[in-house]
Structures are given as structure tokens and as C-alpha cells.
Design a protein around this motif. Structure first.
Motif, mmCIF file in Angstrom:
data_model
loop_
_atom_site.group_PDB
_atom_site.id
_atom_site.type_symbol
_atom_site.label_atom_id
_atom_site.label_comp_id
_atom_site.label_asym_id
_atom_site.label_seq_id
_atom_site.Cartn_x
_atom_site.Cartn_y
_atom_site.Cartn_z
ATOM 1 N N ARG A 1 -9.831 -5.308 2.513
ATOM 2 C CA ARG A 1 -11.204 -5.624 2.828
ATOM 3 C C ARG A 1 -11.634 -7.144 3.310
ATOM 4 O O ARG A 1 -12.280 -7.342 4.053
ATOM 5 C CB ARG A 1 -11.949 -5.343 1.389
ATOM 6 N N ARG B 1 0.809 -1.314 0.089
ATOM 7 C CA ARG B 1 0.003 -0.073 -0.175
ATOM 8 C C ARG B 1 0.937 1.289 -0.089
ATOM 9 O O ARG B 1 0.515 2.203 -0.786
ATOM 10 C CB ARG B 1 -0.946 0.125 1.269
ATOM 11 N N VAL C 1 -6.552 -3.101 -2.059
ATOM 12 C CA VAL C 1 -7.771 -2.782 -1.202
ATOM 13 C C VAL C 1 -8.417 -3.788 -1.048
ATOM 14 O O VAL C 1 -9.043 -4.126 0.009
ATOM 15 C CB VAL C 1 -8.279 -1.802 -2.286
ATOM 16 N N ASP D 1 -4.369 3.130 6.147
ATOM 17 C CA ASP D 1 -5.076 4.002 5.085
ATOM 18 C C ASP D 1 -4.552 5.113 4.945
ATOM 19 O O ASP D 1 -4.139 5.968 5.905
ATOM 20 C CB ASP D 1 -6.799 4.033 5.833
#
Length: 664
Positions: free
Chosen positions: A339, A307, A335, A639
Motif C-alpha cells: 500500500r 505474497r 499488504v 493480488d
């Protein structure tokens, strides 16, 4: 007809107590004896002649039988008997037995003068003169009606208890003799243990124990303990007739008589196999939850540098179209993987009852906006259009903003995944008087009528094997249902059949009161902060994660350094004096909490903001981070929006600190 007897004459040498005194003389002993007998009221004492006729009558006879002496003397004693006793000649039988053996005793119903019955104990003794010749009978009658009634009540009570015990099917209730042999057997024992009464009564109860328990002497030890302490309770495996085993709760109680003599043992056994199975499932669930938390941590560690690397590439303006496409593909899949990890963890929390909602007023418009933003890359990749239909006025519910976004995002992902490329997906929000309805409508594969009830079942997917390209973990819809139900709502699925699309409807209760202007608690406030460079230190034993995050922060215009263990991080912090330190909690030499304490021990770092970084994101993990003194808790992979918020917070703290140090 009753046989009538003639009274034999009393001989001249008969016992003085048996005959009246001579004329003109009174025997003091005889008088005293007569007075004693006459005054007794609890027992009817009277004499019969050999013919069965009444010759004397005391006060007890009058009280018990109701006759005065004048009414009964000279009458045959058979009038005290019931018609049934008279019919079988019972009065004559009693006299014959007394004449033959000298004494006769009986219990039965007798009749009073008024016709009422009483239960009598009767003793008839033969009377003889000094020469041994029979001269009559002494008859003693006691009224035992009350005792008879009490005995009958007791008998009925025991019978009811016996029937009750016999009818119980959920408990094996039976008696053992003092040696441990089965003496009784109820229907519950048949049900639980499998033996019929004739198969087990008389057998030793050790038949119910495993060979290893018998070898260790467990049955005898339990009886010994019950004898010593009155009662023993145990749980363990027991054996049925067919050899199968069940988990039993066993209570053995010693039974003694009124004299304290051991009469045996009462044994009650319950089959707790189902409870044992549920306990095992709960333990297994706990182990699964712990495993999932560890798995998520291990998966998030490699996801973090991926990420971060994507974030770096997004800030690089000179990438070729090919590299940009690869970057976006890596971003989407990272992503998606994040999730899935989150869903897996949340499902584990829900099944173990460890998920908490942070409830507040939530604007459903904001939920829709953030969910659409999250699913937009997947929809754009499949050239799908998302139509949004909202009412003119804001719709407010009480809920957890993050969890409601999670629900809608899952539904939108589902709709996109099972809809054709170029298709349309609709979102509708409808306000009702006491609830709101959120619908996600697609034109995709649809659901067969037989599968509508099972689509919310954990790990269930229709046509899992027929269409491997659409396989997943099968937990998304289950998670949606659980989260919606935690909000006091309900979720349903509708479809006209295969190939005809599907509609998922979420009904949630409205908020009791609107807060402020109706904006969602989950909406981010707009923040304007003056420019300024932050010094940021990243401490992580995963070098790729540390380097990529430091690189990303550097490309955001800040000065960032990386350290790969706690000791190095503390050393760098002394000279670098960072405004923000991002610390991995799981490091081998000094863990993140130890690093935090080391930083707080340095006076020059009293204004430094600290953030914990970890693959563990459950509530207890966050709570521990804050209780130990961290300012923030970040779950890997971090994030980007949360990282930006953290940098803004660190900048606020720096500006506030600079203002306090400036001269007035």
C-alpha cells in the motif's frame, strides 16, 4: 511704447526692383516680379520701411494675417505680435538684428487681425540701394501652426512613452549607443540589475555578463547579430550589481535613423529566474516520478514471492498456531508495504498530472464494504470495532471505484493507527440533495487546532519526532485530498483538540443519473464455473517469484510450471501447451513482449491467455501491455483476488474453446 522709425528716402540710383517705374513707362521684368510676389498665397511677403511700417502687402499676407492691403499698409508691423512680445520689445529687437547682420529669423506666436494666434516662421532681410545704403526690410512669414501642433503631439507622445518606459518595473528597458555603452536606464533596470542610473550610464553593457561570456566575446557577438539581422534574442545567466545571477530573456534591437545610420540599440531584459526555477522543479519532479516508478518496480519484485508464499501458507491446513500467526503477520506487513508503494507512486502521478480517473456510477455502500474488508486485519489486530451507519437507500456517485476505495481505506488506516487498542471507529454515509457526505470518526489522539490546516500537506505529520512509532511517509492524507478534489469533491478535518478524536469528512457530488439498479461499477459479478484443471506457465527471471507463484497456483488445483528466462519459457510452452501464461516483462535475455510474440507465433497456443507481470503499474504501462496483445496486466505483488479472476477467465476461454472444437 514701440520705437518708431522714419523711412529713409529711396535714392535715385536704387535698384529698379526696389522702386516704382518712371511715369509713363512700364518695366516688363518689374511687372512680372510684382505679379509673382503678389499672387503667392502660402507665404506672407511684404516690405517694411526702416521705421517698421508696412509698405507692400501680397495675397499670402492677406490670407495668413487677415488684413487687406488697405487696412495694413502704413501701419507698424508690431501689431502682429503678442502683448508679451511687445512688452519685451521684440519687434524692435528683430529690426535691429536685421539691420546689424542683414538677416534675422525667428519662430513664435503671431497675432491675426481677428486676434487669433498662429505659429509663424519669420525671416527679415535688410534691403539696400545700389550704393549699399539701407532702404527697408523684406519680411517673409509662414504659418507653421499645423507643424507646430504635430510636433507638440509628437513631443507629448514621446513624453508619454518615456514616462511609460520609466514606470515599467518588470522589464529592464534601456538604450545602448553604437559602441554598446548604456545611454538610458529605466526603473525596471534599477529593479532587476541593481544599478542606479548614475552608476551605469556610460558604462559598457558587458558588465551584465559572466566572465566566461565576456571571455568568449558574447556581448560583442550579440551586437553584431543585432546589427546584421535587426534583432537578436537570447536566454541565459546575467549578473546583477551585487554579483548575484539571474536567468534572463534578452532582446536587442538595432535602432537606425531615417537615413539608415545605426544610432544604437534598444535592449529589453526580463528576469525569468522564477520560471527557470519552476522548470527545474518540473524536471526534478519528472525525475522523481521516474525514480519512484523504478523504486516501486524494485520493491515489488521481492514483495511478489512474499505474497505468493503467504498465499501458499494460507492454503496449507496443517500449520501450527505459531506458524499461522507468523503467516498472518507477514501478510499484514506485506499488504502494508504494498500500500505504501502504491501511495508513493500515486502521489508522484498526481504531482506530475499523470493520474487518470475511470469514472462511472459507484455505489458508496460497495466502497465502504471493500474498504472495511481491506482494513479489517489491522483493526482486528488492535481489537478495534468499526461501526457502519448507512442510509436505507443506495447512494450513487460518479467516480473511480478503485480510487474512492483508496481514499476511504487510507482514512480508516489513519483512524486505526492513531486510535487506542480496543477503541471504536465509525463510518457514516449521509445523502444530501446534490451531494453525499462520508465521515470517518475516531476516538483517538486528535489534532491540535494549529495543525488542522497542515494535515493534508505532503510529507507533513504532526508530532513526527515526538511519536516515532506512528511515523509514516506523510503522504496518505495528501493523496486523499488530491483524489477527492479530482472527483470534484472536498475533504476536511475536524477535531476538538489533542486526545479528543478526529472526524474526516468527504463531500462528493451525486451521480447525475442512477445506472441500472444502483449497484457499483466496482462490484464483482458472481461467476459460477465448472471444475477443471488449467495448465499454467509462469515465466519470471526471479526464481523465488516464479516458484512461489507456481506453487500457489498448484495448490489451487491447477497444473503449474515455472521457467526462469524467455527462451526456456517458449520451449516449455511448445510441449506443455498452457491455458494461461504469466510473463514477467523485465527479463534479461528476451523481455516479456518478445516472449509474447514468440507464443503468438505458435499455432497450438492461439487460445492461450497471457498476462503481463511487472512492478510498473502506471496507465501507460497498462496501455502498452494491452496494445502489444496481452490479455491482462498484473502489478507485482499479484493480488490474490485478481489472480483468482484471471484463472476464472482462463477457464472460461478453455470451456469456450472446447465447445467450438466438439462435434455438432
Amino acid at each position: 511704447m514701440m520705437t518708431r522709425h522714419t523711412t529713409a528716402p529711396v535714392s535715385a540710383d536704387a535698384d529698379a526692383s526696389q522702386r516704382p517705374p518712371a511715369s509713363g513707362t512700364v518695366d516688363p521684368q518689374d511687372s512680372l516680379y510684382r505679379t509673382l510676389v503678389q499672387e503667392v498665397e502660402d507665404c506672407a511677403i511684404f516690405m517694411l520701411g526702416l521705421d517698421g511700417r508696412v509698405r507692400t502687402w501680397n495675397a499670402g499676407a492677406q490670407r495668413i494675417k487677415g488684413y487687406a492691403a488697405a487696412d495694413i499698409i502704413g501701419q507698424h508691423f508690431s501689431r502682429f505680435y503678442t502683448p508679451e512680445a511687445l512688452a519685451r520689445g521684440w519687434p524692435d529687437y528683430e529690426l535691429r538684428q536685421a539691420l546689424a547682420t542683414g538677416r534675422f529669423e525667428d519662430e513664435g506666436w503671431r497675432v491675426r487681425k481677428d486676434g487669433t494666434l498662429f505659429w509663424a516662421n519669420v525671416v527679415i532681410n535688410l534691403l539696400r540701394d545700389p550704393a549699399g545704403k539701407p532702404i527697408g526690410f523684406a519680411k517673409l512669414t509662414r504659418d507653421l501652426t499645423l507643424r507646430r501642433q504635430e510636433d507638440e503631439r509628437l513631443r507629448q507622445s514621446e513624453e508619454r512613452f518615456r514616462l511609460l518606459v520609466e514606470s515599467v518595473k518588470d522589464y529592464a528597458i534601456f538604450m545602448l549607443d553604437p559602441d554598446g555603452r548604456v545611454a538610458s536606464w529605466n526603473s525596471g533596470a534599477i529593479e532587476i540589475k541593481g544599478y542606479q542610473p548614475h552608476e551605469i550610464i556610460g558604462q559598457h553593457f558587458s558588465a551584465f555578463y559572466r566572465p566566461e561570456d565576456n571571455a568568449s566575446g558574447k556581448p560583442a557577438r550579440e551586437l553584431e547579430l543585432a546589427t546584421r539581422f535587426g534583432r537578436v534574442e537570447d536566454e541565459g545567466w546575467r549578473v546583477r550589481k551585487d554579483g548575484s545571477m539571474f536567468w534572463a530573456n534578452v532582446v536587442i534591437t538595432a535602432v537606425h535613423d531615417s537615413g539608415g545610420t545605426l544610432r544604437g540599440f534598444a535592449k529589453v531584459t526580463r528576469d525569468l529566474s522564477e520560471r527557470k526555477r519552476l522548470e527545474e522543479l518540473e524536471r526534478s519532479s519528472q525525475h522523481v516520478s521516474e525514480f519512484l516508478a523504478t523504486l516501486a518496480h524494485e520493491l515489488r519484485n521481492p514483495l511478489a514471492p512474499l505474497r505468493n508464499a503467504v498465499g501458499v501458507m494460507q492454503l496449507e491446513p496443517t500449520l501450527s498456531p505459531t506458524l499461522s500467526s507468523c503467516r498472518d503477520m507477514i501478510d499484514r506487513q506485506t499488504v502494508q508495504l504494498s500500500r505504501l508503494v502504491d501511495d508513493l507512486l500515486d502521489m508522484g502521478r498526481i504531482t506530475t498530472g499523470k493520474i487518470d480517473l475511470r469514472v462511472g456510477p459507484v455505489n458508496m455502500f460497495e466502497v465502504v464494504a471493500q474498504s472495511v474488508e481491506a482494513v479489517r486485519p489491522l483493526a482486528d489486530q488492535r481489537q478495534q470495532v468499526i461501526d457502519i451507519h448507512l442510509p436505507p437507500e443506495p447512494v450513487i456517485v460518479e467516480g473511480d471505484f478503485v480510487r474512492l476505495v483508496q481514499v476511504l481505506q487510507n482514512l480508516l488506516n489513519n483512524a486505526s493507527k492513531f486510535s487506542p487498542a480496543g477503541g471504536r471507529i465509525a463510518i457514516e454515509v449521509v445523502g444530501e440533495a446534490r451531494a453525499i457526505v462520508l465521515r470517518v470518526i475516531d476516538q483517538g489522539r486528535g489534532i491540535s487546532a494549529g495543525a488542522l490546516d497542515s494535515v493534508f500537506t505532503l510529507f507533513a505529520q504532526e508530532d513526527r519526532l515526538l511519536d516515532p512509532t506512528h511515523n509514516g511517509l506523510g503522504i496518505g492524507l495528501t493523496l486523499c485530498r488530491s483524489l477527492v478534489e479530482l472527483h470534484g469533491g472536498v475533504i476536511t478535518a475536524e477535531s476538538a483538540g489533542r486526545g479528543k478524536g478526529c472526524t474526516f469528512s468527504v463531500r462528493l457530488p451525486r451521480a447525475r443519473q442512477r445506472a441500472g439498479n444502483g449497484h457499483a461499477s466496482g462490484a464483482r459479478p458472481a461467476v459460477t464455473v465448472s471444475a477443471g484443471t488449467l495448465r499454467v506457465l509462469v515465466i519470471d527471471d526471479n526464481r523465488d517469484s516464479a516458484d512461489s507463484l507456481a506453487m500457489l497456483i498448484g495448490m489451487k488445483g491447477h497444473e503449474a510450471r515455472a521457467a526462469y528466462d524467455g527462451a526456456s519459457g517458449l520451449a516449455i510452452a511448445r510441449d506443455f501447451v498452457p491455458h494461461l501464461v504469466l510473463i514477467d516483462l523485465a527479463m534479461p535475455d528476451v523481455d516479456g513482449f518478445g516472449v509474447l510474440h514468440g507464443l503468438r507465433a505458435q499455432p497450438s497456443l492461439d487460445r492461450t491467455m497471457t498476462a503481463a507481470m511487472t512492478g510498473f503499474g502506471q496507465n501507460q504501462d497498462r496501455e502498452r501491455s494491452f496494445s502489444e496483445g496481452f490479455d491482462a496486466h498484473l502489478v507485482k505483488p499479484v493480488d490474490m483476488a485478481l489472480l483468482d479472476d484471471l484463472l476464472i477467465s482462463a477457464k472460461h476461454r478453455r470451456i469456450s474453446g472446447d465447445a467450438k472444437r466438439s462435434p455438432s
